[in-house]
Design a protein around this motif. Structure first.
Motif, PDB file in Angstrom:
ATOM      1  N   ASP A  14       0.862  -1.181   0.000  1.00 21.63           N
ATOM      2  CA  ASP A  14       0.000   0.000   0.000  1.00 21.63           C
ATOM      3  C   ASP A  14       0.897   1.228   0.000  1.00 21.63           C
ATOM      4  O   ASP A  14       1.492   1.567   1.029  1.00 21.63           O
ATOM      5  N   TYR A  15       1.014   1.876  -1.146  1.00 21.17           N
ATOM      6  CA  TYR A  15       1.949   2.990  -1.287  1.00 21.17           C
ATOM      7  C   TYR A  15       1.569   4.176  -0.416  1.00 21.17           C
ATOM      8  O   TYR A  15       2.414   5.031  -0.134  1.00 21.17           O
ATOM      9  N   PRO A  49       3.295  10.579   0.587  1.00 19.99           N
ATOM     10  CA  PRO A  49       2.215  11.537   0.862  1.00 19.99           C
ATOM     11  C   PRO A  49       1.383  11.788  -0.397  1.00 19.99           C
ATOM     12  O   PRO A  49       1.880  11.613  -1.514  1.00 19.99           O
ATOM     13  N   PRO A  50       0.107  12.167  -0.243  1.00 18.80           N
ATOM     14  CA  PRO A  50      -0.720  12.441  -1.432  1.00 18.80           C
ATOM     15  C   PRO A  50      -0.186  13.622  -2.213  1.00 18.80           C
ATOM     16  O   PRO A  50       0.335  14.581  -1.650  1.00 18.80           O
ATOM     17  N   GLY A  62      -2.173   7.241 -12.444  1.00 18.08           N
ATOM     18  CA  GLY A  62      -1.256   7.267 -11.313  1.00 18.08           C
ATOM     19  C   GLY A  62      -1.981   7.473  -9.996  1.00 18.08           C
ATOM     20  O   GLY A  62      -1.659   6.843  -8.979  1.00 18.08           O
ATOM     21  N   GLN A  63      -2.963   8.353 -10.002  1.00 22.02           N
ATOM     22  CA  GLN A  63      -3.767   8.561  -8.793  1.00 22.02           C
ATOM     23  C   GLN A  63      -4.551   7.301  -8.440  1.00 22.02           C
ATOM     24  O   GLN A  63      -4.741   6.970  -7.268  1.00 22.02           O
ATOM     25  N   SER A 110       8.808  10.457  -4.058  1.00 29.39           N
ATOM     26  CA  SER A 110       8.040  11.404  -3.250  1.00 29.39           C
ATOM     27  C   SER A 110       7.955  10.990  -1.789  1.00 29.39           C
ATOM     28  O   SER A 110       7.438  11.746  -0.956  1.00 29.39           O
ATOM     29  N   ALA A 111       8.457   9.792  -1.477  1.00 30.71           N
ATOM     30  CA  ALA A 111       8.430   9.312  -0.100  1.00 30.71           C
ATOM     31  C   ALA A 111       9.569   9.946   0.688  1.00 30.71           C
ATOM     32  O   ALA A 111      10.606  10.320   0.121  1.00 30.71           O
TER      33      ALA A 111
END
Length: 335
Positions: free
Chosen positions: A175-176, A181-182, A244-245, A279-280
């Motif tokens: 679960d990414y 973060p969004p 991607g979303q 982005s993490a």
């Protein structure tokens, strides 16, 4: 020998005019956002659909074998690849007697690019609608990458329609949202729009640990960047970002252990693809994308599944290790 084979495979797999194989910095002849101008290996048909009130068309190939065995395989493509890349697998399955149905999901390839958001449940319903249209009561699914996430949704929602499930280098094994973060859609659009063809090539080679020669990757570059010349490019870009979303917002990792169908995972040992890793937070990045280990942990919880990990292989398993892939998949489907 592997590199020689891969080069020959690329030439047979993508029958694209030589002009489109120029360097990444050369001017590009525009494709339409339904990949008009990009050749597929078999005739393409269209299925009319309505998703969220929008009239759309789902493109697909339907390949009949010379000597039918009475069974059908549905191939589900990844996010960054047109379904034409399945050409050697279509040939492999067709020669073994399978009817092979190869859709471009809505939002991808030669299918419509919707104005609305993409959702795995909608893509699953579309795929079942295609089987209904073709009067196929039951099929095997062979899926790759993002297609693996969709394959999980189909297997969970429509288990009576599926006989076997092959997940080839699937994403969504974790679960990414637990790491990344969004990101606002407009920010993702801005980032994707700035990506160059050379940058995309490096992204594919790095993120996917691709073991193919550069000329075998060029058609994937063409399929994405020749679209930039189309006046409808902004619509394509928004649909691409929506996919991607969808990956981020609609995880399937928690559903995988619940699958009871016969399931085979075929993983590349060097495939550490993890959407959104950059982005993490830096401290979490190394924990993401341990895909072979994640697969083994998941199959241990499943009643009827096994994992096969192919050494020295990246994300494009069926192109990088075709003989081993053939042995595993045909052996599994023939059980």
């Amino acid at each position: 020998m592997n590199r020689i084979f891969s080069a020959a495979l690329a030439a047979a797999l993508f029958s694209i005019p030589l002009a489109s194989r120029a360097t990444d910095t050369a001017p590009r002849e525009p494709y339409g956002i339904a990949l008009e101008g990009f050749a597929y290996p078999y005739p393409v048909h269209l299925l009319p659909l309505v998703n969220d009130g929008e009239q759309l068309s789902m493109a697909y190939m339907d390949v009949s074998p010379a000597r039918p065995n009475g069974r059908t395989v549905v191939l589900l493509h990844g996010r960054n690849f047109p379904s034409s890349y399945w050409a050697p697998v279509i040939k492999m399955l067709s020669e073994a007697g399978y009817r092979v149905v190869v859709p471009d999901q809505i939002g991808f390839g030669k299918s419509s690019k919707p104005a609305g958001e993409l959702h795995f449940d909608t893509l699953a319903r579309n795929t079942i609608a295609l089987l209904d249209q073709l009067k196929i009561d039951k099929a095997d699914i062979v899926a790759h990458s993002l297609g693996g996430m969709l394959g999980v949704r189909i297997a969970r929602a429509y288990p009576d329609r599926i006989a076997h499930l092959v997940l080839t280098a699937p994403i969504g094994l974790e679960d990414y949202r637990l790491y990344v973060p969004p990101t606002p859609t407009e920010k993702m659009i801005e980032t994707e729009d700035k990506l160059t063809a050379d940058g995309y090539r490096k992204q594919l080679q790095t993120n996917y640990a691709i073991k193919l020669p550069p000329e075998a990757i060029t058609p994937f570059i063409d399929a994405r960047f020749n679209i930039k010349g189309s006046p409808d490019y902004p619509r394509w870009l928004r649909a691409f970002v929506s996919s991607g979303q969808m990956i981020y917002r609609e995880p399937v990792a928690h559903e995988i252990p619940l699958i009871t169908l016969p399931t085979l995972f075929v993983m590349g040992a060097d495939d550490h693809n993890a959407p959104g890793r950059l982005s993490a937070p830096e401290a979490l990045r190394a924990k993401m994308g341990q895909n072979a280990e994640l697969t083994k942990a998941l199959t241990a919880k499943m009643p009827n599944a096994r994992a096969e990990v192919i050494p020295d292989t990246g994300h494009l398993v069926f192109l990088e290790a075709p003989e081993k892939y053939r042995e595993l998949v045909l052996g599994f489907l023939g059980r």
